[in-house]
Design an enzyme around this catalytic site. Structure first.
Site, mmCIF file in Angstrom:
data_model
loop_
_atom_site.group_PDB
_atom_site.id
_atom_site.type_symbol
_atom_site.label_atom_id
_atom_site.label_comp_id
_atom_site.label_asym_id
_atom_site.label_seq_id
_atom_site.Cartn_x
_atom_site.Cartn_y
_atom_site.Cartn_z
ATOM 1 N N ALA A 264 0.716 -1.305 -0.019
ATOM 2 C CA ALA A 264 -0.046 0.009 -0.009
ATOM 3 C C ALA A 264 0.751 1.290 0.090
ATOM 4 O O ALA A 264 0.385 2.230 -0.260
ATOM 5 C CB ALA A 264 -0.963 -0.103 1.188
ATOM 6 N N GLY B 215 0.508 5.018 -0.119
ATOM 7 C CA GLY B 215 -0.937 5.552 0.398
ATOM 8 C C GLY B 215 -1.854 6.213 -0.549
ATOM 9 O O GLY B 215 -2.949 6.509 -0.461
ATOM 10 N N LYS C 170 -3.267 5.009 -3.410
ATOM 11 C CA LYS C 170 -4.339 4.046 -3.697
ATOM 12 C C LYS C 170 -5.406 3.892 -2.438
ATOM 13 O O LYS C 170 -6.545 3.963 -2.630
ATOM 14 C CB LYS C 170 -3.836 2.859 -4.178
ATOM 15 N N ASP D 211 4.258 -9.124 5.229
ATOM 16 C CA ASP D 211 4.592 -9.461 3.996
ATOM 17 C C ASP D 211 3.514 -10.267 3.191
ATOM 18 O O ASP D 211 2.753 -11.052 3.704
ATOM 19 C CB ASP D 211 5.582 -10.508 4.172
ATOM 20 N N ASP E 101 -1.033 -4.179 -5.548
ATOM 21 C CA ASP E 101 -0.144 -3.244 -6.525
ATOM 22 C C ASP E 101 1.377 -3.772 -6.224
ATOM 23 O O ASP E 101 2.050 -3.413 -5.329
ATOM 24 C CB ASP E 101 -0.006 -1.700 -6.020
ATOM 25 N N CYS F 243 3.495 -0.885 -11.978
ATOM 26 C CA CYS F 243 3.987 0.005 -12.730
ATOM 27 C C CYS F 243 5.136 -0.220 -13.426
ATOM 28 O O CYS F 243 6.058 0.568 -13.880
ATOM 29 C CB CYS F 243 4.212 1.501 -11.774
#
EC number: 2.1.1.176
Length: 429
Positions: free
Chosen positions: A255, A258, A260, A303, A322, A375
């Protein structure tokens, strides 16, 4: 009052920490920026990011100008010369000022005896600049990418590789995400207009706004009040695909920092979000973003390969993964990626992604939605990753995302659009 520091020497040290010690600029710069003025912070960033963006060209020029490379303890002076060349080629800093400050950097680095050498190399470049840059434009250094990455991009995108390289080599656009809890996008565009900030809405992502000219966040209307967040348009697509609904239990995995997490809560304020990341230090950024936007999420260190340790037997209605990746889609924002990554990293990252998605899939409820995102622009981390996952899981359905890619959506970096980004939306039957 005259500065007591030399900015060019600081830039050379930062570049040394990236190239010789393998640290990222985002790790190195904050500590170095503490001791300099606000005005100089922007210039330091420009010198570091710019030099790393065009590193092969500068390296080639130095090879033509010096008989022997500077090695060992003198390596930082090699980078100081690079910083000097970058200023002469790419900035509007008057050449005499660029030379004087760069040469003086040798004193700041405690080797004043090298001032003559540095001055001589830079002045020689000035005399030969036109010829050298013409020659550099006709060899592989002008691609400004390491050979292994160039080969991978050419293989994956035989018709688009040149446009991808061009986008990677440009400065990135500045995208904002309008907080719909405060204003509609139309309303915020009007606020920007009143502040004399030119901006355009994105055609596809409903909260995204591109500034024609980047500006400081302090100039953005209501930034401290949480009206807007700086976030690339492509990154905003994750939450649009996730489509969170009030009352749901949502996991945002990997995350940090932050962006998203907060977008999920803006889109559906009555969801419960568990934001998890393996990096405790980066999780502090999640908390800072939540605080600025006056939002709440459960933030935990964990993890992705061992979810039982941080969520027990809890299951989720929606999961946003992500995944850790090569970041080859955001090179224009982080040019150091080109020099920190190695070809062997790609297989290792693909294996890590596979382990995480396998471990987290059982935590998704039947009928639930998972969005897998990176990405990256490399197929090994994206379409191939999802293809092998679907082969292993007959209970997983891929949702059509309305784009060119048959397996998910692959955005490529574009000068007036978002970064390189991949998404796949999966439903568990």
């Amino acid at each position: 009052m005259k500065n007591t520091y030399n900015l060019r020497s600081i830039a050379a040290k930062a570049i040394s920490q990236v190239l010789d010690q393998g640290q990222s600029l985002s790790t190195v710069l904050p500590g170095l920026q503490k001791s300099i003025s606000d005005k100089d912070r922007a210039l330091l960033q420009e010198l570091c990011f710019g030099t790393l963006r065009v590193l092969p060209q500068l390296e080639w020029c130095i090879q033509q100008l010096m008989a022997r490379p500077m090695t060992g303890k003198q390596r930082v002076f090699h980078y100081l010369i690079m910083v000097g060349l970058y200023q002469l080629i790419y900035t509007r800093i008057p050449p005499h000022a660029a030379l004087a400050e760069t040469v003086e950097g040798a004193t700041a680095l405690k080797r004043p005896q090298l001032k003559g050498l540095i001055n001589g190399v830079l002045r020689q470049f000035q005399r030969q600049q036109v010829e050298l840059l013409e020659r550099a434009a006709n060899n592989d250094s002008h691609y400004l990418h390491p050979s292994w990455l160039l080969a991978r991009i050419k293989l994956a995108y035989p018709d688009q590789w040149q446009q991808i390289l061009d986008a990677n080599n440009q400065k990135p656009p500045m995208w904002l995400r309008v907080n719909r809890l405060h204003h509609s996008r139309i309303e915020y565009l009007e606020l920007l207009k009143q502040a004399n900030i030119e901006a355009l809405p994105h055609d596809f992502y409903p909260d995204a706004v591109r500034l024609i000219t980047p500006c400081a966040v302090s100039d953005l209307p209501g930034f401290e009040l949480g009206w807007v967040t700086v976030q690339d348009a492509s990154a905003q697509g994750c939450v649009d695909l996730l489509d969170p609904q009030d009352g749901e239990q949502i996991l945002d995995l990997c995350a940090a920092p932050g962006g998203k997490t907060t977008h999920i809560l803006e889109a559906a304020p009555k969801v419960h979000v568990l934001a998890v990341d393996i990096d405790e230090q980066r999780l502090s950024r999640v908390k800072e973003n939540l605080q600025r936007l006056r939002l709440h999420a459960d933030v935990r260190v964990g993890d992705g390969r061992t979810p039982d340790e941080w969520c027990g037997d809890q299951q989720f209605d929606r999961i946003l993964l992500d995944a850790p990746c090569s970041a080859t889609g955001v090179i224009r924002r982080h040019p150091d990626i080109k020099w920190l990554r190695r070809d062997s990293d790609i297989a290792e990252l693909a294996q890590l992604q596979s382990e995480i998605i396998e471990a987290i899939w059982p935590k998704l409820k039947k009928g639930g939605v998972m969005v897998y995102a990176t990405c990256s622009i490399l197929p090994e981390e994206n379409q191939q990753q999802i293809a092998t996952f679907l082969q292993r899981h007959s209970e997983a359905d891929l949702v059509e995302t309305g784009t060119v890619s048959a397996l998910g959506r692959q955005n490529l970096p574009h000068p007036e659009d978002g970064d390189g980004f991949y998404y796949a939306k999966l439903i568990k039957r």
